[in-house]
Design a protein around this motif. Structure first.
Motif, PDB file in Angstrom:
ATOM      1  N   VAL A 200       0.835  -1.202   0.000  1.00 42.68           N
ATOM      2  CA  VAL A 200       0.000   0.000   0.000  1.00 42.68           C
ATOM      3  C   VAL A 200       0.870   1.252   0.000  1.00 42.68           C
ATOM      4  O   VAL A 200       0.600   2.217  -0.731  1.00 42.68           O
ATOM      5  CB  VAL A 200      -0.956  -0.002   1.212  1.00 42.68           C
ATOM      6  CG1 VAL A 200      -1.617   1.363   1.388  1.00 42.68           C
ATOM      7  CG2 VAL A 200      -2.021  -1.073   1.049  1.00 42.68           C
ATOM      8  N   ARG A 201       1.922   1.251   0.808  1.00 44.78           N
ATOM      9  CA  ARG A 201       2.811   2.422   0.864  1.00 44.78           C
ATOM     10  C   ARG A 201       3.475   2.672  -0.478  1.00 44.78           C
ATOM     11  O   ARG A 201       3.573   3.819  -0.941  1.00 44.78           O
ATOM     12  CB  ARG A 201       3.866   2.214   1.953  1.00 44.78           C
ATOM     13  CG  ARG A 201       3.314   2.366   3.369  1.00 44.78           C
ATOM     14  CD  ARG A 201       4.403   2.072   4.388  1.00 44.78           C
ATOM     15  NE  ARG A 201       3.915   2.241   5.751  1.00 44.78           N
ATOM     16  CZ  ARG A 201       4.605   1.931   6.839  1.00 44.78           C
ATOM     17  NH1 ARG A 201       5.847   1.443   6.720  1.00 44.78           N
ATOM     18  NH2 ARG A 201       4.089   2.104   8.042  1.00 44.78           N
ATOM     19  N   GLU A 202       3.942   1.593  -1.115  1.00 41.64           N
ATOM     20  CA  GLU A 202       4.597   1.747  -2.413  1.00 41.64           C
ATOM     21  C   GLU A 202       3.611   2.254  -3.456  1.00 41.64           C
ATOM     22  O   GLU A 202       3.940   3.113  -4.277  1.00 41.64           O
ATOM     23  CB  GLU A 202       5.186   0.397  -2.857  1.00 41.64           C
ATOM     24  CG  GLU A 202       6.404  -0.034  -2.075  1.00 41.64           C
ATOM     25  CD  GLU A 202       7.614   0.835  -2.366  1.00 41.64           C
ATOM     26  OE1 GLU A 202       7.879   1.119  -3.538  1.00 41.64           O
ATOM     27  OE2 GLU A 202       8.295   1.242  -1.398  1.00 41.64           O
ATOM     28  N   PHE A 203       2.388   1.716  -3.435  1.00 46.11           N
ATOM     29  CA  PHE A 203       1.395   2.140  -4.428  1.00 46.11           C
ATOM     30  C   PHE A 203       0.942   3.570  -4.170  1.00 46.11           C
ATOM     31  O   PHE A 203       0.721   4.342  -5.100  1.00 46.11           O
ATOM     32  CB  PHE A 203       0.192   1.195  -4.405  1.00 46.11           C
ATOM     33  CG  PHE A 203      -0.702   1.352  -5.600  1.00 46.11           C
ATOM     34  CD1 PHE A 203      -0.341   0.824  -6.825  1.00 46.11           C
ATOM     35  CD2 PHE A 203      -1.901   2.035  -5.497  1.00 46.11           C
ATOM     36  CE1 PHE A 203      -1.154   0.973  -7.942  1.00 46.11           C
ATOM     37  CE2 PHE A 203      -2.726   2.193  -6.600  1.00 46.11           C
ATOM     38  CZ  PHE A 203      -2.350   1.656  -7.831  1.00 46.11           C
ATOM     39  N   ASN A 204       0.810   3.935  -2.899  1.00 44.26           N
ATOM     40  CA  ASN A 204       0.437   5.321  -2.558  1.00 44.26           C
ATOM     41  C   ASN A 204       1.467   6.318  -3.086  1.00 44.26           C
ATOM     42  O   ASN A 204       1.122   7.411  -3.533  1.00 44.26           O
ATOM     43  CB  ASN A 204       0.309   5.470  -1.037  1.00 44.26           C
ATOM     44  CG  ASN A 204      -1.103   5.239  -0.556  1.00 44.26           C
ATOM     45  OD1 ASN A 204      -2.063   5.442  -1.301  1.00 44.26           O
ATOM     46  ND2 ASN A 204      -1.258   4.799   0.671  1.00 44.26           N
ATOM     47  N   ALA A 205       2.744   5.926  -2.996  1.00 42.83           N
ATOM     48  CA  ALA A 205       3.806   6.820  -3.462  1.00 42.83           C
ATOM     49  C   ALA A 205       3.732   7.034  -4.972  1.00 42.83           C
ATOM     50  O   ALA A 205       4.152   8.070  -5.482  1.00 42.83           O
ATOM     51  CB  ALA A 205       5.165   6.252  -3.082  1.00 42.83           C
ATOM     52  N   ARG A 206       3.166   6.059  -5.697  1.00 37.90           N
ATOM     53  CA  ARG A 206       3.130   6.139  -7.160  1.00 37.90           C
ATOM     54  C   ARG A 206       1.835   6.754  -7.689  1.00 37.90           C
ATOM     55  O   ARG A 206       1.829   7.303  -8.789  1.00 37.90           O
ATOM     56  CB  ARG A 206       3.288   4.735  -7.762  1.00 37.90           C
ATOM     57  CG  ARG A 206       4.631   4.090  -7.445  1.00 37.90           C
ATOM     58  CD  ARG A 206       4.764   2.753  -8.120  1.00 37.90           C
ATOM     59  NE  ARG A 206       6.016   2.093  -7.767  1.00 37.90           N
ATOM     60  CZ  ARG A 206       6.452   0.972  -8.317  1.00 37.90           C
ATOM     61  NH1 ARG A 206       5.726   0.377  -9.249  1.00 37.90           N
ATOM     62  NH2 ARG A 206       7.590   0.427  -7.947  1.00 37.90           N
ATOM     63  N   ARG A 207       0.751   6.646  -6.941  1.00 31.16           N
ATOM     64  CA  ARG A 207      -0.529   7.110  -7.489  1.00 31.16           C
ATOM     65  C   ARG A 207      -0.668   8.628  -7.435  1.00 31.16           C
ATOM     66  O   ARG A 207      -1.548   9.189  -8.089  1.00 31.16           O
ATOM     67  CB  ARG A 207      -1.697   6.434  -6.781  1.00 31.16           C
ATOM     68  CG  ARG A 207      -1.927   6.825  -5.336  1.00 31.16           C
ATOM     69  CD  ARG A 207      -2.985   5.930  -4.707  1.00 31.16           C
ATOM     70  NE  ARG A 207      -3.251   6.280  -3.323  1.00 31.16           N
ATOM     71  CZ  ARG A 207      -4.263   7.031  -2.925  1.00 31.16           C
ATOM     72  NH1 ARG A 207      -5.123   7.509  -3.816  1.00 31.16           N
ATOM     73  NH2 ARG A 207      -4.437   7.312  -1.651  1.00 31.16           N
TER      74      ARG A 207
END
Length: 317
Positions: free
Chosen positions: A140-147
């Motif tokens: 979730v943290r990695e995806f949040n950083a990209r979205r």
């Protein structure tokens, strides 16, 4: 691979490695618990974790293959091979994960086994929830950083990196599956009916099937060729429109050749008074400006074309 390169590789793929090591340990524990307790849903959960482990290995393999440089056979590189392996992952989740879970549940309903002490199941499920929750939090943290602030579903639809959303979907399905397994085991003992455990196994299979369909849909779109994000296309259009010698931009066509590589084909109407040599110089200047404005552009093709002869595309907002 040198130590420094290996460290950078692991750091760049921390989501995949975190999910891989978590799933391998969880799968072993679930199978041991299933053998001791005879729980159908625990067998399904063990298969689920084992399939997830295989999926992470396939995605890492796909990422490694996708990084190969262009050659004569593949002049735009091998980046889209990652999309192929993402599609294979979706098929495995559906065929193996969902298929085995539903079949195992059906067998347990048709020929229920006597109930055994469920304590080890609860212990393994608790540990699995902790590990899967940790992996899910990292994803979730990695995806949040990209979205970049975009709504979740829109960010998933626009994502060109299948590894990021596949792990997110897998971990979400894993957490839901653990809850279903726990409820199924508890209910089967509370009501004295082992068939409920089989129903929980079918529920896990249906969950995996739904996730597999969603992943297959997204992987298919990337595999057959998906356009770049509208914001990226708008940036290309803006660079073209500020050129004094460009009368109008007819269209901008883009396609992802890798998660972070885009091919752009641009049709523009140039000033007829522009000499051939000056036009060539201008195109080189435009390409340099486009690379500076949009680093994701790996290849650019600019075609001078009269507006009347071209298919006109509306400028993105």
């Amino acid at each position: 691979m040198t130590g420094d390169r290996a460290f950078r590789h692991i750091k760049a793929n921390i989501v995949l490695y975190g999910a891989l090591f978590a799933n391998l340990g969880i799968a072993a524990a679930k199978f041991v618990a299933a053998a001791i307790s005879g729980s159908s849903s625990m067998i399904s959960e063990g298969v689920h974790s084992l399939v997830d482990s295989g999926n992470q290995i396939l995605l890492l393999h796909g990422q490694n293959r996708a990084k190969r440089p262009p050659d004569d056979a593949h002049p735009f590189g091998y980046g889209r091979e990652l999309y192929f392996w993402a599609f294979v992952v979706a098929i495995l989740i559906f065929a193996v994960g969902a298929g085995v879970s539903i079949y195992e549940g059906w067998l347990h309903i048709a020929t229920p086994e006597p109930l055994r002490d469920p304590t080890i199941n609860y212990v393994v499920l608790a540990i699995a929830l902790l590990l899967e929750g940790t992996s899910w939090t990292i994803a979730v943290r990695e995806f949040n950083a990209r979205r970049q602030g975009a709504p979740w579903w829109r960010a998933i639809l626009r994502s060109k990196d299948p590894a990021s959303f596949i792990v997110l979907f897998e971990d979400s399905a894993a957490l839901l599956g653990l809850v279903i397994a726990g409820v199924g085991i508890w209910a089967s003992h509370h009501f004295g009916d082992p068939r409920i455990d089989g129903m929980a196994s079918i529920g896990i299979g249906i969950t995996l099937g739904c996730v597999a369909v969603l992943l297959a849909r997204e992987a298919k779109e990337l595999l057959i060729g998906e356009a770049a994000d509208p914001a990226l296309i708008a940036a290309i259009w803006a660079v073209m429109e500020r050129q004094p010698a460009v009368i109008c931009v007819n269209h901008v066509r883009t396609i992802h050749t890798a998660p972070d590589a885009v091919f752009a084909a641009i049709s523009a109407d140039f000033d007829d008074a522009l000499p051939m040599g000056a036009a060539e110089t201008l195109i080189e200047t435009i390409e340099s400006e486009l690379h500076a404005a949009v680093p994701e552009l790996s290849s650019i093709y600019i075609r001078p074309e009269k507006r009347a002869a071209a298919v006109i595309q509306q400028r993105p907002l």
